[in-house]
Design an enzyme around this catalytic site. Sequence first.
Site, PDB file in Angstrom:
ATOM      1  N   GLU A 177       0.816  -1.223   0.000  1.00 53.44           N
ATOM      2  CA  GLU A 177       0.000   0.000   0.000  1.00 53.44           C
ATOM      3  C   GLU A 177       0.849   1.273   0.000  1.00 53.44           C
ATOM      4  OE1 GLU A 177      -2.572   0.546   3.410  1.00 53.44           O
ATOM      5  OE2 GLU A 177      -3.674   2.160   2.434  1.00 53.44           O
ATOM      6  N   LYS A 219      -2.323  -2.073  -3.299  1.00 53.35           N
ATOM      7  CA  LYS A 219      -3.390  -1.257  -2.706  1.00 53.35           C
ATOM      8  C   LYS A 219      -3.020   0.214  -2.874  1.00 53.35           C
ATOM      9  CE  LYS A 219      -5.792  -0.377   1.623  1.00 53.35           C
ATOM     10  NZ  LYS A 219      -6.531  -0.962   2.723  1.00 53.35           N
ATOM     11  N   GLY A 262      -9.076   6.460   1.418  1.00 55.79           N
ATOM     12  CA  GLY A 262      -8.292   7.666   1.707  1.00 55.79           C
ATOM     13  C   GLY A 262      -9.062   8.878   2.197  1.00 55.79           C
ATOM     14  N   ARG A 294     -12.624   3.550   5.781  1.00 54.83           N
ATOM     15  CA  ARG A 294     -13.696   4.501   6.067  1.00 54.83           C
ATOM     16  C   ARG A 294     -14.855   4.405   5.087  1.00 54.83           C
ATOM     17  NH1 ARG A 294      -9.350   9.165   6.303  1.00 54.83           N
ATOM     18  NH2 ARG A 294      -8.263   7.511   5.173  1.00 54.83           N
TER      19      ARG A 294
HETATM   20  P1  13P Z   1      -9.233   3.999   4.079  1.00 55.80           P
HETATM   21  O1  13P Z   1     -10.032   3.271   3.025  1.00 55.80           O
HETATM   22  O2  13P Z   1     -10.065   4.567   5.174  1.00 55.80           O
HETATM   23  O3  13P Z   1      -8.249   4.957   3.485  1.00 55.80           O
HETATM   24  O4  13P Z   1      -8.373   2.876   4.816  1.00 55.80           O
HETATM   25  C1  13P Z   1      -7.679   1.984   4.059  1.00 55.80           C
HETATM   26  C2  13P Z   1      -6.457   1.584   4.765  1.00 55.80           C
HETATM   27  O5  13P Z   1      -6.220   0.417   4.956  1.00 55.80           O
HETATM   28  C3  13P Z   1      -5.517   2.621   5.208  1.00 55.80           C
HETATM   29  O6  13P Z   1      -4.288   2.027   5.532  1.00 55.80           O
END
Ligand code: 13P
Length: 357
Positions: A177, A219, A262, A294
Site C-alpha cells: 500500500e 493497494k 483515503g 472509512r
Molecule cells: P481507508 O479506506 O479509510 O483509506 O483505509 C484503508 C487503509 O487500509 C488505510 O491504511
Amino acid sequence: MNSRTLIETAKALVADAKGLLAMDESNSTCDKRFAKSGIEQSEETRRAYRELLVTTPGLGDVISGAILYDETIRQRGKDGTPFIETLVGAGIIPGIKVDIGAKDLAGHPGELITEGLDGLRVRLKEYVDMGARFAKWRAIIVIGDALPSRSGIDANAHALARYACLSQECGLVPVVEPEVLMDGNHTLSRCEEVTEDVLSSVFSHLRAQRVLLEGMLLKPNMVLPGLSCATQESVDEVADATIRCLLRVVPAAVPGIMFLSGGQSGELASARLNAMHTRAKEPLPWAVAFSFGRAIQQPALEIWRGEEIHAKDAQQALHHRAACNRAACRGEYRGEMDRKSSEQTSSNNNRNKVAVA
Ligand code: 13P
C-alpha cells in the site's frame, strides 16, 4: 516460500468481484474516530465494535478478506470465539497490518517513512500461526511544493519491497500500500504524475527484492485532485486518470488492484470504482477492486455510536456499503442504491427512538 499457495490466496482475495474490509486502524486512529462520534475509547469498546463488524450477517457474500490490527487479531467475541475463527467461518480470509506506523523521515522535513522492518520475520511467523494469510504495509507519500523528494519515494518503496519479500517467505500475500495522500491543493494531473512515479519506484524495488508479482496485491490511492484544489474533476475523469496511470506502471502479472478510500465518501468511492469498470474499453489486465476502511465503515460507526441497540442497523449499513462496492466491481453500482438505503436508515432510526422512549 510456497509460490502456489501465495498465488492461490492472492487469486481468492480478488475472486468473484469481492474486495477487502480494512478494519486495521491502530488503537490511536480507532480512538480518534470513536472520539469524533462520541464513543468511549477503551479496549472493550474497540473489541465490541470489531465484534459487530466481523459478525455482520452475510458479510462473506460481499467481501473476500478482512485486514486486522495486532490488538484485534488477538481478540474474541463475547462468546469466546476468536475473531479469526468467526471470519474463517464466514468465508472471509483474515489478514493483518504489519507495519508499525509512519515517522518523520530524517533529513526530509514534511516527509514520512513507515517503520516495522526490525523483527518483522518473527512477528510474521506469529501471525501465520494465528491464521493470517495476507499482510498489509502502508507507506505515506505527501504532495507539497517540493514534495515528495526522490529519496523519500525510494526509501518508502524500498521498505515496502523488504516487507513484501519477508511476507512471501513466511507464506503471507503482501498487500502493498503506497498511499499518495489527498490532502493539499494539488491538481489531479499532479497526483497522477506523483502516483506514477511512486508506483514505478515501488515495482522497481519489488523486482530488486525478488518479490513474486503473481503472489501479491497492490493497494494504491485513486488518482484524485487534492481536497482543497479548486478544480474537482468528474467521476469519469478520475476513473480515466486512475486507470491510465495504473496501466503505465503496474505489471499484468499482478493479480489485483484493491484501492484504499483515503477519506473519500462511501458514495464517491463506489461511483469512481464503478466508472473504472464501465469506461474500460478493453479488459483490464488485473482485477480492480476495493480495500476500503472509512468508505465501508463510516456509516456503520455513526449509526452504532457505542450503543448495543443500534448494532443491527450498523451491521446493515456496513453490509450495504460493502455490497455497493461489490456491485461497483461489476460496473453495476447506481447512486439510487444509496438513496434507497438512507431512506431505510432514517426510518430505522425513528423506530429505535420510539423503542427507547
Ligand atoms: P481507508 O479506506 O479509510 O483509506 O483505509 C484503508 C487503509 O487500509 C488505510 O491504511
